[in-house]
Design a protein around this motif. Structure first.
Motif, PDB file in Angstrom:
ATOM      1  N   GLU A 209       0.826  -1.212   0.000  1.00 27.93           N
ATOM      2  CA  GLU A 209       0.000   0.000   0.000  1.00 27.93           C
ATOM      3  C   GLU A 209       0.860   1.263   0.000  1.00 27.93           C
ATOM      4  O   GLU A 209       0.553   2.225  -0.699  1.00 27.93           O
ATOM      5  N   LEU A 210       1.932   1.271   0.778  1.00 27.30           N
ATOM      6  CA  LEU A 210       2.810   2.440   0.832  1.00 27.30           C
ATOM      7  C   LEU A 210       3.401   2.728  -0.542  1.00 27.30           C
ATOM      8  O   LEU A 210       3.362   3.872  -1.015  1.00 27.30           O
ATOM      9  N   GLU A 211       3.924   1.710  -1.194  1.00 29.24           N
ATOM     10  CA  GLU A 211       4.533   1.937  -2.505  1.00 29.24           C
ATOM     11  C   GLU A 211       3.482   2.270  -3.560  1.00 29.24           C
ATOM     12  O   GLU A 211       3.675   3.177  -4.372  1.00 29.24           O
ATOM     13  N   GLU A 212       2.356   1.557  -3.551  1.00 28.92           N
ATOM     14  CA  GLU A 212       1.295   1.832  -4.526  1.00 28.92           C
ATOM     15  C   GLU A 212       0.849   3.285  -4.485  1.00 28.92           C
ATOM     16  O   GLU A 212       0.666   3.915  -5.520  1.00 28.92           O
TER      17      GLU A 212
ATOM     18  N   GLY B 261       4.743   5.758  -3.786  1.00 30.67           N
ATOM     19  CA  GLY B 261       5.997   5.505  -4.479  1.00 30.67           C
ATOM     20  C   GLY B 261       7.174   5.376  -3.533  1.00 30.67           C
ATOM     21  O   GLY B 261       8.321   5.540  -3.931  1.00 30.67           O
ATOM     22  N   LEU B 262       6.910   5.044  -2.267  1.00 33.17           N
ATOM     23  CA  LEU B 262       7.965   4.892  -1.263  1.00 33.17           C
ATOM     24  C   LEU B 262       8.093   3.435  -0.836  1.00 33.17           C
ATOM     25  O   LEU B 262       7.104   2.709  -0.762  1.00 33.17           O
ATOM     26  N   ILE B 263       9.325   3.061  -0.528  1.00 32.85           N
ATOM     27  CA  ILE B 263       9.619   1.739   0.036  1.00 32.85           C
ATOM     28  C   ILE B 263      10.261   1.981   1.399  1.00 32.85           C
ATOM     29  O   ILE B 263      11.140   2.841   1.533  1.00 32.85           O
ATOM     30  N   ALA B 264       9.826   1.227   2.399  1.00 33.12           N
ATOM     31  CA  ALA B 264      10.363   1.382   3.755  1.00 33.12           C
ATOM     32  C   ALA B 264      11.422   0.322   4.032  1.00 33.12           C
ATOM     33  O   ALA B 264      11.215  -0.854   3.746  1.00 33.12           O
ATOM     34  N   GLY B 265      12.538   0.764   4.607  1.00 29.44           N
ATOM     35  CA  GLY B 265      13.565  -0.170   5.048  1.00 29.44           C
ATOM     36  C   GLY B 265      13.208  -0.809   6.374  1.00 29.44           C
ATOM     37  O   GLY B 265      13.624  -1.931   6.669  1.00 29.44           O
ATOM     38  N   ASN B 266      12.402  -0.091   7.183  1.00 30.94           N
ATOM     39  CA  ASN B 266      11.986  -0.588   8.494  1.00 30.94           C
ATOM     40  C   ASN B 266      10.488  -0.368   8.679  1.00 30.94           C
ATOM     41  O   ASN B 266       9.973   0.701   8.347  1.00 30.94           O
ATOM     42  N   LEU B 267       9.827  -1.371   9.225  1.00 30.58           N
ATOM     43  CA  LEU B 267       8.410  -1.282   9.582  1.00 30.58           C
ATOM     44  C   LEU B 267       8.239  -1.822  10.986  1.00 30.58           C
ATOM     45  O   LEU B 267       8.797  -2.865  11.324  1.00 30.58           O
ATOM     46  N   CYS B 268       7.467  -1.111  11.812  1.00 29.81           N
ATOM     47  CA  CYS B 268       7.132  -1.660  13.121  1.00 29.81           C
ATOM     48  C   CYS B 268       5.668  -1.349  13.423  1.00 29.81           C
ATOM     49  O   CYS B 268       5.137  -0.327  13.005  1.00 29.81           O
ATOM     50  N   LEU B 269       5.044  -2.261  14.121  1.00 34.83           N
ATOM     51  CA  LEU B 269       3.636  -2.121  14.471  1.00 34.83           C
ATOM     52  C   LEU B 269       3.475  -1.091  15.579  1.00 34.83           C
ATOM     53  O   LEU B 269       4.104  -1.188  16.629  1.00 34.83           O
ATOM     54  N   LEU B 270       2.631  -0.082  15.321  1.00 36.88           N
ATOM     55  CA  LEU B 270       2.306   0.926  16.336  1.00 36.88           C
ATOM     56  C   LEU B 270       1.130   0.489  17.199  1.00 36.88           C
ATOM     57  O   LEU B 270       1.062   0.804  18.378  1.00 36.88           O
TER      58      LEU B 270
ATOM     59  N   ARG C 186      12.925   4.990   0.911  1.00 39.74           N
ATOM     60  CA  ARG C 186      13.638   5.177  -0.351  1.00 39.74           C
ATOM     61  C   ARG C 186      12.616   5.161  -1.492  1.00 39.74           C
ATOM     62  O   ARG C 186      11.507   4.660  -1.320  1.00 39.74           O
ATOM     63  N   PRO C 187      12.992   5.681  -2.649  1.00 40.82           N
ATOM     64  CA  PRO C 187      12.035   5.742  -3.764  1.00 40.82           C
ATOM     65  C   PRO C 187      11.679   4.364  -4.300  1.00 40.82           C
ATOM     66  O   PRO C 187      12.520   3.470  -4.380  1.00 40.82           O
ATOM     67  N   GLY C 188      10.420   4.239  -4.667  1.00 41.67           N
ATOM     68  CA  GLY C 188       9.908   3.055  -5.344  1.00 41.67           C
ATOM     69  C   GLY C 188       9.093   3.528  -6.542  1.00 41.67           C
ATOM     70  O   GLY C 188       9.407   4.568  -7.116  1.00 41.67           O
ATOM     71  N   VAL C 189       8.032   2.788  -6.862  1.00 41.73           N
ATOM     72  CA  VAL C 189       7.205   3.120  -8.024  1.00 41.73           C
ATOM     73  C   VAL C 189       5.742   3.184  -7.606  1.00 41.73           C
ATOM     74  O   VAL C 189       5.239   2.261  -6.972  1.00 41.73           O
ATOM     75  N   VAL C 190       5.064   4.270  -7.967  1.00 41.87           N
ATOM     76  CA  VAL C 190       3.630   4.409  -7.700  1.00 41.87           C
ATOM     77  C   VAL C 190       2.867   3.428  -8.586  1.00 41.87           C
ATOM     78  O   VAL C 190       3.171   3.307  -9.773  1.00 41.87           O
ATOM     79  N   HIS C 191       1.878   2.723  -8.006  1.00 38.50           N
ATOM     80  CA  HIS C 191       1.035   1.765  -8.747  1.00 38.50           C
ATOM     81  C   HIS C 191      -0.417   1.942  -8.333  1.00 38.50           C
ATOM     82  O   HIS C 191      -1.049   0.997  -7.869  1.00 38.50           O
ATOM     83  N   ARG C 192      -0.972   3.123  -8.457  1.00 36.41           N
ATOM     84  CA  ARG C 192      -2.344   3.359  -7.992  1.00 36.41           C
ATOM     85  C   ARG C 192      -3.350   2.626  -8.865  1.00 36.41           C
ATOM     86  O   ARG C 192      -3.174   2.509 -10.067  1.00 36.41           O
ATOM     87  N   ASP C 193      -4.450   2.175  -8.231  1.00 43.66           N
ATOM     88  CA  ASP C 193      -5.511   1.527  -8.988  1.00 43.66           C
ATOM     89  C   ASP C 193      -6.553   2.558  -9.421  1.00 43.66           C
ATOM     90  O   ASP C 193      -6.429   3.752  -9.123  1.00 43.66           O
ATOM     91  N   ASP C 194      -7.574   2.101 -10.129  1.00 42.06           N
ATOM     92  CA  ASP C 194      -8.587   3.000 -10.688  1.00 42.06           C
ATOM     93  C   ASP C 194      -9.331   3.806  -9.633  1.00 42.06           C
ATOM     94  O   ASP C 194      -9.825   4.891  -9.920  1.00 42.06           O
ATOM     95  N   THR C 195      -9.435   3.284  -8.415  1.00 46.71           N
ATOM     96  CA  THR C 195     -10.158   4.015  -7.364  1.00 46.71           C
ATOM     97  C   THR C 195      -9.310   5.134  -6.765  1.00 46.71           C
ATOM     98  O   THR C 195      -9.807   5.916  -5.966  1.00 46.71           O
ATOM     99  N   GLU C 196      -8.030   5.199  -7.138  1.00 47.38           N
ATOM    100  CA  GLU C 196      -7.118   6.188  -6.567  1.00 47.38           C
ATOM    101  C   GLU C 196      -6.687   7.258  -7.580  1.00 47.38           C
ATOM    102  O   GLU C 196      -5.721   7.979  -7.353  1.00 47.38           O
ATOM    103  N   ILE C 197      -7.439   7.359  -8.674  1.00 46.02           N
ATOM    104  CA  ILE C 197      -7.136   8.385  -9.678  1.00 46.02           C
ATOM    105  C   ILE C 197      -7.300   9.755  -9.018  1.00 46.02           C
ATOM    106  O   ILE C 197      -8.278  10.017  -8.331  1.00 46.02           O
ATOM    107  N   GLY C 198      -6.332  10.602  -9.199  1.00 39.01           N
ATOM    108  CA  GLY C 198      -6.390  11.937  -8.604  1.00 39.01           C
ATOM    109  C   GLY C 198      -5.776  12.014  -7.218  1.00 39.01           C
ATOM    110  O   GLY C 198      -5.711  13.090  -6.623  1.00 39.01           O
TER     111      GLY C 198
END
Length: 164
Positions: A79-82, A85-94, A117-129
C-alpha cells in the motif's frame, strides 16, 4: 447474507439480546486494513489526499488499504509503494484499532515506516487523482486537533507515532 460485493458483504444475524429477547443485527464484512505512518529523516510524514464519495470531499489521510490476505508487513509495504511511491527499510507495528466495532469486526493495523527510499507508484482505478503531501509529524498532529485530518485510522496512527 443480504449482499455480497467485490469489497463488502452485508449480513443480518439473528441474535439473542442480553435481556433474552430475539433480534437482528446487521453488520458488514470487509477486509482488515493497514495504515502506514511513513516518516523521513526530517521528521516529515507522507500523507495522501483523495476523493471520498460518501463524504463528498477530498480527505488527507495516511496511505493504506485492505490487507487482501497478505501478511501485515507485506500489505503495508504494498500500500505504501502503490500510493506514495515509497519503500520502507523498516516497519514496526504501532497498534491495532477497531474503527467501527458496531458495524464490522474488521481491524486496522497501524505501522510506522522509516528508512524510506524511492519506489514506483502503482495506484488503482479508485485512486485516480490521489496526491502525496509531506508534513512535519507535529504539524500533522496539529491538523488532527484542528479537524483537518479526520479519517479514524489516520488520526490514531499519527497520534501513536507522535507519542512514541
Amino acid at each position: 447474507m443480504l449482499h455480497r460485493g467485490p469489497f463488502i458483504t452485508l449480513n443480518r444475524d439473528l441474535v439473542i439480546r442480553p435481556d433474552g429477547s430475539e433480534g437482528a443485527y446487521e453488520h458488514v464484512t470487509v477486509d482488515d486494513g493497514v495504515r502506514v505512518v511513513a516518516v523521513d529523516e526530517q521528521d516529515q510524514v507522507a500523507l495522501v489526499e483523495d476523493d471520498f464519495y460518501l463524504q463528498e470531499k477530498r480527505l488527507l489521510h495516511l496511505p493504506g488499504g485492505g490487507v487482501g490476505g497478505q501478511e501485515l508487513r507485506k500489505a503495508a509495504m504494498r500500500e505504501l509503494e502503490e500510493e506514495t511511491g515509497l519503500i520502507a527499510g523498516n516497519l514496526c507495528l504501532l497498534g491495532v484499532i477497531d474503527p467501527l466495532p458496531g458495524a464490522t469486526a474488521a481491524r486496522t493495523h497501524l505501522l510506522l515506516a522509516t528508512d524510506l527510499r524511492p519506489g514506483v507508484v502503482h495506484r488503482d482505478d479508485t485512486e485516480i487523482g490521489m496526491t502525496v503531501h509531506w508534513m512535519k509529524l507535529g504539524d500533522a498532529v496539529g491538523a488532527v486537533r484542528a479537524g483537518r485530518i479526520t479519517e479514524a485510522s489516520s488520526v490514531a496512527g499519527l497520534l501513536l507515532a507522535a507519542s512514541g
